[in-house]
Design an enzyme around this catalytic site. Sequence first.
Site, PDB file in Angstrom:
ATOM      1  N   GLY A  55      45.248  41.107  36.253  1.00 29.64           N
ATOM      2  CA  GLY A  55      44.460  41.218  35.026  1.00 29.64           C
ATOM      3  C   GLY A  55      43.949  39.849  34.608  1.00 29.64           C
ATOM      4  N   HIS A  56      43.431  39.121  35.594  1.00 24.96           N
ATOM      5  CA  HIS A  56      42.875  37.794  35.322  1.00 24.96           C
ATOM      6  C   HIS A  56      42.073  37.330  36.529  1.00 24.96           C
ATOM      7  CE1 HIS A  56      46.082  36.286  37.894  1.00 24.96           C
ATOM      8  NE2 HIS A  56      46.964  36.910  37.135  1.00 24.96           N
ATOM      9  N   ALA A  57      41.380  36.216  36.341  1.00 23.51           N
ATOM     10  CA  ALA A  57      40.687  35.562  37.456  1.00 23.51           C
ATOM     11  C   ALA A  57      41.089  34.090  37.431  1.00 23.51           C
ATOM     12  CB  ALA A  57      39.170  35.704  37.292  1.00 23.51           C
TER      13      ALA A  57
END
Length: 148
Positions: A55-57
């Site tokens: 749930g991130h980059a």
Amino acid sequence: MKNMNTINDVKLLDLPKISDVRGNITFIEAGRPIPYTIQRVYWMYDVPGGETRGGHAFKTLKEMFIALSGSFNVVVDDGYNTKSFTLNRPYIGLYLPNLIWRRLENFSTNSVCLVLSSLPYSTEEYIRNYSNYLDTINILKDKHENNH
Ligand code: TYD
């Protein structure tokens, strides 16, 4: 421009596999087949059923995921398109370049996800908010278009 990664840059990589009657060996060496130097290794395990991770980059950090045991899905998103990969073989890696939003889900019981990271842990690398992620890639896209 180098930073304009898309989900087409997310690649499944076949890792070497040495099989004999005693079982299998798979290995990774510096520079092959991973296109970066590994600076950190971590692994996820005991993930309860139904939990989602990621749930991130990352701004510049690249990673490779390997299902050492069990299975899970990696859903990747470049701001325009999404794609889901199922990892369930310890001799296949999934390479994610930087600036790809990812979510890991559907972990089977006793699954182990090995991650090979191009950088040490740093909170500075994370983009944890999806609308910030979209802003970041849109700024890069504008810069890219203005340079052509
Ligand atoms: P995070 O990357 O948010 O987890 P995931 O993407 O797998 O859902 O990390 C969870 C927590 O663990 C966070 O507080 C940071 C910490 N952490 C480290 O300290 N070092 C590491 O190498 C990693 C991957 C996480």
